[in-house]
Scaffold this motif. Sequence first.
Motif, short mmCIF file in Angstrom:
data_model
loop_
_atom_site.label_atom_id
_atom_site.label_comp_id
_atom_site.label_asym_id
_atom_site.label_seq_id
_atom_site.Cartn_x
_atom_site.Cartn_y
_atom_site.Cartn_z
N VAL A 1 84.94 -51.76 16.83
CA VAL A 1 84.63 -52.72 15.99
C VAL A 1 84.10 -54.03 16.83
O VAL A 1 84.76 -54.36 17.72
CB VAL A 1 85.27 -52.97 15.00
CG1 VAL A 1 85.14 -54.36 14.23
CG2 VAL A 1 85.66 -51.89 13.95
N LEU B 1 84.00 -57.62 15.99
CA LEU B 1 84.37 -58.60 14.89
C LEU B 1 83.26 -59.55 14.85
O LEU B 1 82.67 -60.12 13.87
CB LEU B 1 85.64 -58.92 14.89
CG LEU B 1 86.45 -59.61 13.86
CD1 LEU B 1 86.24 -58.55 12.72
CD2 LEU B 1 87.94 -59.70 14.12
N ALA C 1 86.38 -45.47 15.78
CA ALA C 1 85.46 -46.51 15.62
C ALA C 1 85.62 -47.65 16.47
O ALA C 1 86.81 -47.73 17.02
CB ALA C 1 85.85 -46.95 14.20
N HIS D 1 86.36 -51.26 24.84
CA HIS D 1 86.92 -50.19 24.28
C HIS D 1 86.69 -48.69 24.91
O HIS D 1 85.40 -48.64 25.38
CB HIS D 1 86.44 -49.89 22.70
CG HIS D 1 87.44 -49.23 21.84
ND1 HIS D 1 87.45 -48.13 21.96
CD2 HIS D 1 88.02 -49.66 20.77
CE1 HIS D 1 88.21 -47.56 20.89
NE2 HIS D 1 88.66 -48.39 20.35
N LEU E 1 94.85 -63.51 12.24
CA LEU E 1 94.40 -62.23 12.93
C LEU E 1 95.68 -61.79 13.74
O LEU E 1 95.53 -61.32 14.71
CB LEU E 1 93.53 -62.66 13.93
CG LEU E 1 91.90 -62.71 13.76
CD1 LEU E 1 91.18 -63.11 14.87
CD2 LEU E 1 91.30 -61.50 12.84
N VAL E 2 96.84 -61.78 12.89
CA VAL E 2 97.85 -60.95 13.78
C VAL E 2 97.76 -59.32 13.88
O VAL E 2 97.69 -58.81 12.78
CB VAL E 2 99.38 -61.37 13.03
CG1 VAL E 2 100.09 -60.67 13.67
CG2 VAL E 2 99.39 -62.77 13.23
N GLY E 3 97.66 -59.01 14.95
CA GLY E 3 97.69 -57.56 15.27
C GLY E 3 96.26 -57.03 14.85
O GLY E 3 96.14 -55.95 14.73
N VAL E 4 95.48 -57.82 14.59
CA VAL E 4 93.94 -57.77 14.09
C VAL E 4 93.34 -56.92 15.04
O VAL E 4 94.00 -56.29 15.94
CB VAL E 4 93.55 -58.85 13.90
CG1 VAL E 4 91.72 -58.53 13.68
CG2 VAL E 4 93.93 -59.65 12.70
N ILE E 5 92.05 -56.61 14.96
CA ILE E 5 91.16 -56.24 15.92
C ILE E 5 91.83 -54.87 16.72
O ILE E 5 91.20 -54.37 17.26
CB ILE E 5 90.64 -57.04 16.97
CG1 ILE E 5 90.68 -58.53 16.25
CG2 ILE E 5 89.05 -56.73 17.46
CD1 ILE E 5 90.41 -59.58 17.40
N LEU E 6 93.12 -54.63 16.61
CA LEU E 6 93.54 -53.41 17.16
C LEU E 6 93.26 -52.36 16.07
O LEU E 6 94.01 -51.95 15.29
CB LEU E 6 95.25 -53.38 17.02
CG LEU E 6 95.93 -54.43 17.06
CD1 LEU E 6 97.27 -54.33 16.79
CD2 LEU E 6 95.76 -54.83 18.77
N LEU E 7 92.05 -51.94 16.45
CA LEU E 7 91.63 -50.96 15.38
C LEU E 7 92.34 -49.77 15.45
O LEU E 7 92.29 -48.96 16.35
CB LEU E 7 90.30 -50.85 15.65
CG LEU E 7 89.32 -51.85 14.99
CD1 LEU E 7 87.87 -51.48 14.96
CD2 LEU E 7 89.88 -51.53 13.21
N LEU E 8 93.07 -49.65 14.31
CA LEU E 8 93.86 -48.17 14.34
C LEU E 8 92.85 -47.15 13.80
O LEU E 8 92.43 -47.43 12.64
CB LEU E 8 94.95 -48.20 13.20
CG LEU E 8 95.97 -49.21 13.57
CD1 LEU E 8 97.20 -49.50 12.92
CD2 LEU E 8 96.71 -48.90 14.91
N SER E 9 92.18 -46.41 14.69
CA SER E 9 91.21 -45.26 14.10
C SER E 9 91.93 -44.50 13.03
O SER E 9 93.12 -43.95 13.57
CB SER E 9 90.68 -44.62 15.27
OG SER E 9 90.14 -45.53 16.02
N ILE F 1 85.55 -57.68 23.27
CA ILE F 1 86.65 -56.49 22.98
C ILE F 1 85.78 -55.09 22.70
O ILE F 1 86.51 -54.16 23.33
CB ILE F 1 87.35 -56.96 21.98
CG1 ILE F 1 88.52 -58.14 22.14
CG2 ILE F 1 88.18 -55.83 21.16
CD1 ILE F 1 89.19 -58.96 21.18
#
Lengths: 346, 113
Positions: free
Chosen positions: B101, B103, B99, B90, B11-19, B86
């Motif tokens: 998310v 997870l 969005a 947001h 999960l590198v850099g994951v969850i950083l949802l780039l909208s 998380i």
Amino acid sequence: MKRFISLCQIIFLLFCALALSGCQRQEKFSNYYFEYFDTVTTIVGFENSKEVFDDNCAKIKEKLAEYHRAYSIYEKFGNEKNLCYINENGGAEQVDKIIIDLLLYSKEINEKTENKFNIAMGSVLSIWHQYRETGINEPAKAQLPELSALQEAAKHTDINKLEINKDNNSVRFNDALMKLDVGAIAKGYAAEEIAKWMESENITGYLLNLGGNVRAVGNRADGEKWKIGIENPDTLDKENPYTAFVEIEEESVVTSGSYQRYYLVDGKKYHHIIDGKTLFPADKFLAVTVICKDSALADALSTTLFTMDYEEGAALLEKLNNAEAMWTLVSGEQRFSSGFGKYCVK
Amino acid sequence: MKNKIKNDLILVGVILLLSVLSFGIFKALLRPGNSVVVLVNGEEKHRFSINEDLEEFIVTDGENSNTIVIKDSEVWVVHASCPDKICASHAPIKNEGEAIVCLPNKVVITVTK
Ligand SMILES: [Zn+2]
């Protein structure tokens, strides 16, 4: 009579115009999946109908599943010789080509980054992984790993002990305690390979987003570029949800951040990006975003730059000459590489 | 817990949802959306107008839950059962393509046209 014909003609023309615009006006669709790379995958694309879009997504999903299984380091799938299997056995013969290709490319980036990017850090990272899992699931038991244990593990992180034979697709560890961890490149590599495959199949006008690893596959059907908002790593700053907006056509945008994947020990955050020198979470930045053509390189670089000083990282980018970056410092201040601005929408 | 993220190293850099933003040259020109769509495990489960206030709507599969609020044409998560929270930290979202998310719970809250 003449008037009647012209009316018919007008109706006919109108009908044609409608039919034509119906063909040209592709709609935007999106699908979300949770089963790959332990993250959320978003596929956005322009198509005439949801059916066509879903058909293409089904094909993309097959590819995602294939890469997910091959690159998993914590889970085995039947008797597939995936990376988990390879880690447990210290290598394997007749490995799937997509694994060999990933490992060779990872070695190449290791050389280009002067060993800053290293997939042979698995022994150290697996210790952190274990402590973090415990800390997240049972916060009362959250602890830090012993530095001595990390230092002992760090003795087994020499990537030169990873032997790859392209001719017979075999992998061998010349250090029995070495482990591979491809977490900093697997998603990007998979995104890049899938994007190339889509281009060859003419599935374009799509955007793949593997948990923040974004790869544009051709321009949008409406002629616009893809616009990506980069989220502010300071999630408490509700007034400024984005630190930048960038526009891409075929490039990739990847962000590594310290603010999302972490656990708490005595109220202090310990995130998942580990500095190879200190063996502890890197603490120089809140986030680093990389833009470049190759999604695998963008993925690897975003993590690598996160562990390097800004000056050192900027120099590395100048040398590579094919990637741009934006750093968000702990203070919230931002730094940009020389060419990052050309992607920014301001 | 099946939903548990086993492999967070990937999960590198994951969850950083780039909208992914549909339109808008300037931030100020981001196009406000009309609908809030809630997807659970990728499937649309609920759809609301973003212009009608909604007080503490609970999205749940019986076990996990995310509570959302729609107010003043913005939507956000007020609380959630997930271990990382998380989603609940947001910022509120209001523009097309944005969005939030969750997870662990496999929940996506997104704003559309
Ligand atoms: Zn959540």
